[in-house]
Design a protein around this motif. Structure first.
Motif, PDB file in Angstrom:
ATOM      1  N   ARG A   1      14.695 -14.862   3.617  1.00  0.00           N
ATOM      2  CA  ARG A   1      14.866 -15.711   2.445  1.00  0.00           C
ATOM      3  C   ARG A   1      13.976 -16.960   2.515  1.00  0.00           C
ATOM      4  N   GLY A   2      13.822 -17.527   3.739  1.00  0.00           N
ATOM      5  CA  GLY A   2      13.097 -18.779   3.835  1.00  0.00           C
ATOM      6  C   GLY A   2      11.676 -18.633   4.328  1.00  0.00           C
ATOM      7  N   LEU A   3      11.155 -17.417   4.417  1.00  0.00           N
ATOM      8  CA  LEU A   3       9.812 -17.198   4.961  1.00  0.00           C
ATOM      9  C   LEU A   3       8.767 -17.527   3.901  1.00  0.00           C
ATOM     10  N   SER A   4       7.983 -18.562   4.166  1.00  0.00           N
ATOM     11  CA  SER A   4       6.949 -18.964   3.212  1.00  0.00           C
ATOM     12  C   SER A   4       5.755 -18.027   3.300  1.00  0.00           C
ATOM     13  N   TRP A   5       4.861 -18.131   2.316  1.00  0.00           N
ATOM     14  CA  TRP A   5       3.645 -17.319   2.314  1.00  0.00           C
ATOM     15  C   TRP A   5       2.809 -17.606   3.549  1.00  0.00           C
ATOM     16  N   ASN A   6       2.689 -18.865   3.948  1.00  0.00           N
ATOM     17  CA  ASN A   6       1.887 -19.207   5.119  1.00  0.00           C
ATOM     18  C   ASN A   6       2.491 -18.644   6.401  1.00  0.00           C
ATOM     19  N   ASP A   7       3.814 -18.711   6.524  1.00  0.00           N
ATOM     20  CA  ASP A   7       4.471 -18.123   7.694  1.00  0.00           C
ATOM     21  C   ASP A   7       4.273 -16.608   7.714  1.00  0.00           C
ATOM     22  N   TYR A   8       4.404 -16.006   6.526  1.00  0.00           N
ATOM     23  CA  TYR A   8       4.202 -14.561   6.419  1.00  0.00           C
ATOM     24  C   TYR A   8       2.773 -14.191   6.812  1.00  0.00           C
ATOM     25  N   ALA A   9       1.789 -14.953   6.315  1.00  0.00           N
ATOM     26  CA  ALA A   9       0.384 -14.669   6.609  1.00  0.00           C
ATOM     27  C   ALA A   9       0.107 -14.756   8.104  1.00  0.00           C
ATOM     28  N   ASP A  10       0.745 -15.735   8.772  1.00  0.00           N
ATOM     29  CA  ASP A  10       0.567 -15.855  10.222  1.00  0.00           C
ATOM     30  C   ASP A  10       1.122 -14.632  10.947  1.00  0.00           C
ATOM     31  N   ARG A  11       2.308 -14.194  10.552  1.00  0.00           N
ATOM     32  CA  ARG A  11       2.908 -13.003  11.174  1.00  0.00           C
ATOM     33  C   ARG A  11       2.075 -11.760  10.876  1.00  0.00           C
ATOM     34  N   TRP A  12       1.629 -11.649   9.623  1.00  0.00           N
ATOM     35  CA  TRP A  12       0.844 -10.473   9.223  1.00  0.00           C
ATOM     36  C   TRP A  12      -0.442 -10.397  10.032  1.00  0.00           C
ATOM     37  N   ALA A  13      -1.084 -11.548  10.234  1.00  0.00           N
ATOM     38  CA  ALA A  13      -2.332 -11.583  10.995  1.00  0.00           C
ATOM     39  C   ALA A  13      -2.119 -11.123  12.431  1.00  0.00           C
ATOM     40  N   GLN A  14      -0.996 -11.509  13.035  1.00  0.00           N
ATOM     41  CA  GLN A  14      -0.700 -11.099  14.405  1.00  0.00           C
ATOM     42  C   GLN A  14      -0.586  -9.583  14.537  1.00  0.00           C
ATOM     43  N   LEU A  15      -0.154  -8.934  13.461  1.00  0.00           N
ATOM     44  CA  LEU A  15       0.032  -7.480  13.482  1.00  0.00           C
ATOM     45  C   LEU A  15      -1.199  -6.707  13.025  1.00  0.00           C
ATOM     46  N   HIS A  16      -2.233  -7.414  12.563  1.00  0.00           N
ATOM     47  CA  HIS A  16      -3.417  -6.747  12.024  1.00  0.00           C
ATOM     48  C   HIS A  16      -4.700  -7.293  12.638  1.00  0.00           C
ATOM     49  N   GLY A  17      -4.703  -7.339  13.955  1.00  0.00           N
ATOM     50  CA  GLY A  17      -5.922  -7.687  14.664  1.00  0.00           C
ATOM     51  C   GLY A  17      -6.410  -9.100  14.447  1.00  0.00           C
ATOM     52  N   GLY A  18      -5.535 -10.003  14.031  1.00  0.00           N
ATOM     53  CA  GLY A  18      -5.928 -11.378  13.821  1.00  0.00           C
ATOM     54  C   GLY A  18      -6.572 -11.662  12.488  1.00  0.00           C
ATOM     55  N   PHE A  19      -6.652 -10.657  11.607  1.00  0.00           N
ATOM     56  CA  PHE A  19      -7.269 -10.856  10.296  1.00  0.00           C
ATOM     57  C   PHE A  19      -6.341 -11.675   9.404  1.00  0.00           C
ATOM     58  N   ASP A  20      -6.813 -12.830   8.959  1.00  0.00           N
ATOM     59  CA  ASP A  20      -5.999 -13.752   8.166  1.00  0.00           C
ATOM     60  C   ASP A  20      -6.082 -13.361   6.686  1.00  0.00           C
ATOM     61  N   PRO A  21      -4.963 -12.935   6.075  1.00  0.00           N
ATOM     62  CA  PRO A  21      -5.000 -12.516   4.662  1.00  0.00           C
ATOM     63  C   PRO A  21      -5.355 -13.649   3.715  1.00  0.00           C
ATOM     64  N   ARG A  22      -5.169 -14.896   4.147  1.00  0.00           N
ATOM     65  CA  ARG A  22      -5.515 -16.032   3.294  1.00  0.00           C
ATOM     66  C   ARG A  22      -7.018 -16.198   3.149  1.00  0.00           C
ATOM     67  N   LYS A  23      -7.782 -15.562   4.057  1.00  0.00           N
ATOM     68  CA  LYS A  23      -9.237 -15.649   4.016  1.00  0.00           C
ATOM     69  C   LYS A  23      -9.873 -14.402   3.414  1.00  0.00           C
ATOM     70  N   ALA A  24      -9.053 -13.474   2.950  1.00  0.00           N
ATOM     71  CA  ALA A  24      -9.560 -12.253   2.326  1.00  0.00           C
ATOM     72  C   ALA A  24     -10.088 -12.557   0.930  1.00  0.00           C
ATOM     73  N   GLY A  25     -10.770 -11.572   0.348  1.00  0.00           N
ATOM     74  CA  GLY A  25     -11.250 -11.728  -1.017  1.00  0.00           C
ATOM     75  C   GLY A  25     -10.097 -11.841  -1.994  1.00  0.00           C
ATOM     76  N   PRO A  26     -10.384 -12.277  -3.211  1.00  0.00           N
ATOM     77  CA  PRO A  26      -9.317 -12.503  -4.200  1.00  0.00           C
ATOM     78  C   PRO A  26      -8.456 -11.270  -4.454  1.00  0.00           C
ATOM     79  N   LEU A  27      -9.084 -10.095  -4.541  1.00  0.00           N
ATOM     80  CA  LEU A  27      -8.329  -8.882  -4.844  1.00  0.00           C
ATOM     81  C   LEU A  27      -7.376  -8.536  -3.711  1.00  0.00           C
TER      82      LEU A  27
END
Length: 224
Positions: free
Chosen positions: A5-31
């Motif tokens: 419930r309280g997981l922000s987009w930035n917190d989510y992006a950090d967790r997601w990056a840890q699970l995907h080889g360090g790729f930061d979704p916030r730095k991806a292209g717009p699409l």
């Protein structure tokens, strides 16, 4: 935050990056960034009502299986491809926001991805794509994922390279192929088969180039 419930987009992006080889979704292209953010919002909503990541994965599999069953209406089948692709992204998002990402879940998610792509290619064949192109597209796509899995096991920790043959490309090929086949069907009955054949050939070409890109990057990374 048991259900995210309280997981922000930035917190989510950090967790997601840890699970995907360090790729930061916030730095991806717009699409890509937009797609992942929508997945995050949907996953967060599903987590709030108690839907498990495994349930989303299973739902995505059912959507994939429906695609070859709808080949008499290819444009509608293309919509199911998009829904299945969204489910593939949302199950991971649900796992991240609930902190339930597991190795077993990753295994099942990868298995459903391969089964789903096989179902899409069966639909291509039923619409009229030659078997040799369908088999080649499936084999090269599978080989791409196999090589990435093996180089990861061999010690390559980062993503290495984003190739032109990645999963999003295959989703796009399935969607575009079936959509175009549906759009040209009212014009002439032979056009869907020709259209899906051209898209299958493009799928094979992109998969081959992507595999070569991945092999080259893996060679550079593991040579030392």
């Amino acid at each position: 935050m048991g259900r995210g419930r309280g997981l922000s987009w930035n917190d989510y992006a950090d967790r997601w990056a840890q699970l995907h080889g360090g790729f930061d979704p916030r730095k991806a292209g717009p699409l890509v960034r937009g797609w992942l953010r929508v997945s995050y919002l949907i996953g967060k909503g599903l987590a709030r009502i108690g839907i498990s990541p495994g349930g989303v994965t299973f739902g995505g599999l059912l959507l994939c299986v429906a695609v070859p069953l709808l080949v008499h209406r290819p444009a509608l089948a293309s919509v199911f491809v998009v829904l299945a692709a969204m489910a593939d992204s949302v199950d991971g998002a649900t796992a991240v926001v609930t902190n339930r990402a597991t190795r077993l879940g990753y295994l099942y998610d990868s298995l459903v991805d391969r089964l789903g792509e096989a179902a899409w290619l069966i639909a291509f064949y039923l619409v009229g794509a030659p078997a040799v192109l369908v088999v080649a597209a499936g084999a090269l796509s599978w080989l791409h994922e196999y090589v990435r899995a093996r180089v990861t096991a061999a010690g390559m920790r980062d993503i290495g390279v984003v190739t032109v043959g990645e999963r999003p490309t295959r989703v796009a090929m399935a969607f575009v192929g079936l959509l175009l086949a549906g759009l040209v069907d009212p014009v002439q009955t032979e056009l869907p088969a020709g259209t899906i054949t051209v898209v299958s050939a493009v799928w094979v070409l992109l998969s081959l180039v992507g595999l070569l890109q991945l092999l080259a990057a893996s060679h550079r990374a593991l040579r030392g």
